[in-house]
Design a protein around this motif. Structure first.
Motif, PDB file in Angstrom:
ATOM      1  N   ALA A   1       0.840  -1.207   0.000  1.00 59.37           N
ATOM      2  CA  ALA A   1       0.000   0.000   0.000  1.00 59.37           C
ATOM      3  C   ALA A   1       0.870   1.251   0.000  1.00 59.37           C
ATOM      4  O   ALA A   1       0.585   2.231  -0.706  1.00 59.37           O
ATOM      5  CB  ALA A   1      -0.926  -0.020   1.211  1.00 59.37           C
ATOM      6  N   ALA A   2       1.950   1.235   0.781  1.00 62.91           N
ATOM      7  CA  ALA A   2       2.845   2.388   0.813  1.00 62.91           C
ATOM      8  C   ALA A   2       3.571   2.555  -0.530  1.00 62.91           C
ATOM      9  O   ALA A   2       3.764   3.675  -1.014  1.00 62.91           O
ATOM     10  CB  ALA A   2       3.854   2.246   1.949  1.00 62.91           C
ATOM     11  N   ILE A   3       3.956   1.440  -1.138  1.00 60.25           N
ATOM     12  CA  ILE A   3       4.601   1.500  -2.456  1.00 60.25           C
ATOM     13  C   ILE A   3       3.651   2.133  -3.473  1.00 60.25           C
ATOM     14  O   ILE A   3       4.037   3.003  -4.258  1.00 60.25           O
ATOM     15  CB  ILE A   3       5.029   0.077  -2.909  1.00 60.25           C
ATOM     16  CG1 ILE A   3       6.255  -0.366  -2.105  1.00 60.25           C
ATOM     17  CG2 ILE A   3       5.305   0.028  -4.412  1.00 60.25           C
ATOM     18  CD1 ILE A   3       6.618  -1.838  -2.284  1.00 60.25           C
ATOM     19  N   ARG A   4       2.385   1.731  -3.431  1.00 58.35           N
ATOM     20  CA  ARG A   4       1.395   2.305  -4.378  1.00 58.35           C
ATOM     21  C   ARG A   4       1.263   3.812  -4.168  1.00 58.35           C
ATOM     22  O   ARG A   4       1.126   4.571  -5.128  1.00 58.35           O
ATOM     23  CB  ARG A   4       0.031   1.647  -4.178  1.00 58.35           C
ATOM     24  CG  ARG A   4      -0.003   0.191  -4.514  1.00 58.35           C
ATOM     25  CD  ARG A   4      -0.131  -0.054  -6.019  1.00 58.35           C
ATOM     26  NE  ARG A   4       0.229  -1.428  -6.311  1.00 58.35           N
ATOM     27  CZ  ARG A   4       1.166  -1.800  -7.197  1.00 58.35           C
ATOM     28  NH1 ARG A   4       1.798  -0.893  -7.923  1.00 58.35           N
ATOM     29  NH2 ARG A   4       1.448  -3.057  -7.400  1.00 58.35           N
ATOM     30  N   ALA A   5       1.288   4.234  -2.901  1.00 58.83           N
ATOM     31  CA  ALA A   5       1.152   5.665  -2.621  1.00 58.83           C
ATOM     32  C   ALA A   5       2.357   6.424  -3.180  1.00 58.83           C
ATOM     33  O   ALA A   5       2.216   7.495  -3.780  1.00 58.83           O
ATOM     34  CB  ALA A   5       1.000   5.895  -1.125  1.00 58.83           C
TER      35      ALA A   5
ATOM     36  N   GLY B   1       3.590  10.438 -10.038  1.00 61.81           N
ATOM     37  CA  GLY B   1       2.834  10.827 -11.227  1.00 61.81           C
ATOM     38  C   GLY B   1       3.047   9.939 -12.445  1.00 61.81           C
ATOM     39  O   GLY B   1       3.003  10.415 -13.582  1.00 61.81           O
ATOM     40  N   GLY B   2       3.290   8.650 -12.217  1.00 60.26           N
ATOM     41  CA  GLY B   2       3.446   7.749 -13.352  1.00 60.26           C
ATOM     42  C   GLY B   2       4.822   7.817 -14.010  1.00 60.26           C
ATOM     43  O   GLY B   2       5.044   7.197 -15.051  1.00 60.26           O
TER      44      GLY B   2
ATOM     45  N   ASN C   1      -1.858  10.246   7.179  1.00 63.30           N
ATOM     46  CA  ASN C   1      -2.808   9.199   6.777  1.00 63.30           C
ATOM     47  C   ASN C   1      -2.485   8.667   5.386  1.00 63.30           C
ATOM     48  O   ASN C   1      -2.591   7.465   5.120  1.00 63.30           O
ATOM     49  CB  ASN C   1      -4.241   9.733   6.817  1.00 63.30           C
ATOM     50  CG  ASN C   1      -4.771   9.863   8.238  1.00 63.30           C
ATOM     51  OD1 ASN C   1      -4.201   9.307   9.167  1.00 63.30           O
ATOM     52  ND2 ASN C   1      -5.860  10.606   8.396  1.00 63.30           N
ATOM     53  N   ALA C   2      -2.068   9.564   4.493  1.00 64.05           N
ATOM     54  CA  ALA C   2      -1.725   9.125   3.140  1.00 64.05           C
ATOM     55  C   ALA C   2      -0.441   8.296   3.135  1.00 64.05           C
ATOM     56  O   ALA C   2      -0.303   7.340   2.370  1.00 64.05           O
ATOM     57  CB  ALA C   2      -1.571  10.336   2.220  1.00 64.05           C
ATOM     58  N   TRP C   3       0.483   8.648   4.008  1.00 63.11           N
ATOM     59  CA  TRP C   3       1.765   7.941   4.048  1.00 63.11           C
ATOM     60  C   TRP C   3       1.621   6.538   4.630  1.00 63.11           C
ATOM     61  O   TRP C   3       2.319   5.626   4.235  1.00 63.11           O
ATOM     62  CB  TRP C   3       2.763   8.721   4.909  1.00 63.11           C
ATOM     63  CG  TRP C   3       3.485   9.777   4.166  1.00 63.11           C
ATOM     64  CD1 TRP C   3       3.042  10.497   3.102  1.00 63.11           C
ATOM     65  CD2 TRP C   3       4.818  10.235   4.445  1.00 63.11           C
ATOM     66  NE1 TRP C   3       4.006  11.380   2.703  1.00 63.11           N
ATOM     67  CE2 TRP C   3       5.095  11.247   3.504  1.00 63.11           C
ATOM     68  CE3 TRP C   3       5.765   9.896   5.397  1.00 63.11           C
ATOM     69  CZ2 TRP C   3       6.312  11.919   3.488  1.00 63.11           C
ATOM     70  CZ3 TRP C   3       6.969  10.573   5.390  1.00 63.11           C
ATOM     71  CH2 TRP C   3       7.242  11.567   4.438  1.00 63.11           C
TER      72      TRP C   3
END
Ligand code: ZN
Length: 226
Positions: A103-107, A113-114, A177-179
């Motif tokens: 999940a952290a890797i995805r964030a 930005g791709g 929270n995002a991290w």
């Protein structure tokens, strides 16, 4: 001009750079390409897994080589790829990160930005390579990303600590929270309470900052604020 798989020139000017908050150095291309890779490495160490874990040195950048079994230059040859904690995430092996870490890797990928691809997402002909991160954007795209997201230097935001209130506290709560998307989310209420403080300390420890629970200029900056 000879280029690697992603179109960046091989054997470019490059420097061994220290990943902020760690004792780990990576040889990356000079300029914005190196900047975005250092961002990835620091965020990885702060949010996914420490780069300074005990064991052999296993974090790599530049290498003058082709992709195994091909005549295509590896993105390591253009110093636009890095391998992180390679011994724990060997090439060809899937599932070397737990759900929290993925999940952290995805964030982190989303924040880039791709412009960055993770080897854990290889499909088709390429063997999965969870240690591996590489630039997939072109120079101009990466340069623009760095202008918008690169190291902003110390922030001018007000220093926050236990008992602070207001919108600045909300911003910190939101980014934490995002991290750490798999941890119990902080209530974004603008009140710097004990739970917010402990999450700040957690982030500071992983960022290599003084873990004092106070959000001063360096912590603001490390959290991505100007
Ligand atoms: Zn690699």
């Amino acid at each position: 001009m000879t280029v690697s798989q992603n179109g960046w020139p091989i054997d470019p000017p490059r420097t061994a750079r220290l990943v902020d908050g760690t004792n780990t150095k990576l040889i990356v291309v000079d300029g914005p390409g190196g900047d975005i890779l250092m961002y990835v490495a620091r965020q990885f160490s702060a949010r996914v897994e420490s780069l300074d874990a005990p064991g052999p040195a296993d974090d790599w950048g530049y290498a003058h080589r082709v992709i195994a079994g091909t005549r295509v230059w590896s993105n390591h040859a253009s110093a636009t790829a890095i391998d992180l904690n390679a011994t724990q995430h060997p090439s060809g092996k899937r599932g070397t990160f737990n759900a929290n870490q993925v999940a952290a890797i995805r964030a982190i990928l989303s924040e880039c930005g791709g412009l960055i691809r993770w080897g854990g997402d290889y499909s088709g002909g390429s063997p999965v390579d969870e240690m591996h991160w590489e630039i997939v954007g072109n120079f101009d795209q990466v340069a623009e990303w760095v202008r918008n997201h690169g190291n902003p230097g110390p922030s001018n935001r007000p220093t926050l600590s236990l008992g602070s209130t207001g919108d600045d506290v909300r911003d910190v709560q939101r980014v934490l929270n995002a991290w750490y998307p798999r941890m119990d989310p902080l209530v974004v209420d603008g009140v710097f309470g004990a739970l917010t403080r402990s999450r700040v300390v957690y982030a500071q420890e992983r960022l290599g900052l003084k873990a004092d629970g106070i959000v001063g200029p360096l912590t603001w900056s490390a959290l991505g604020f100007r």
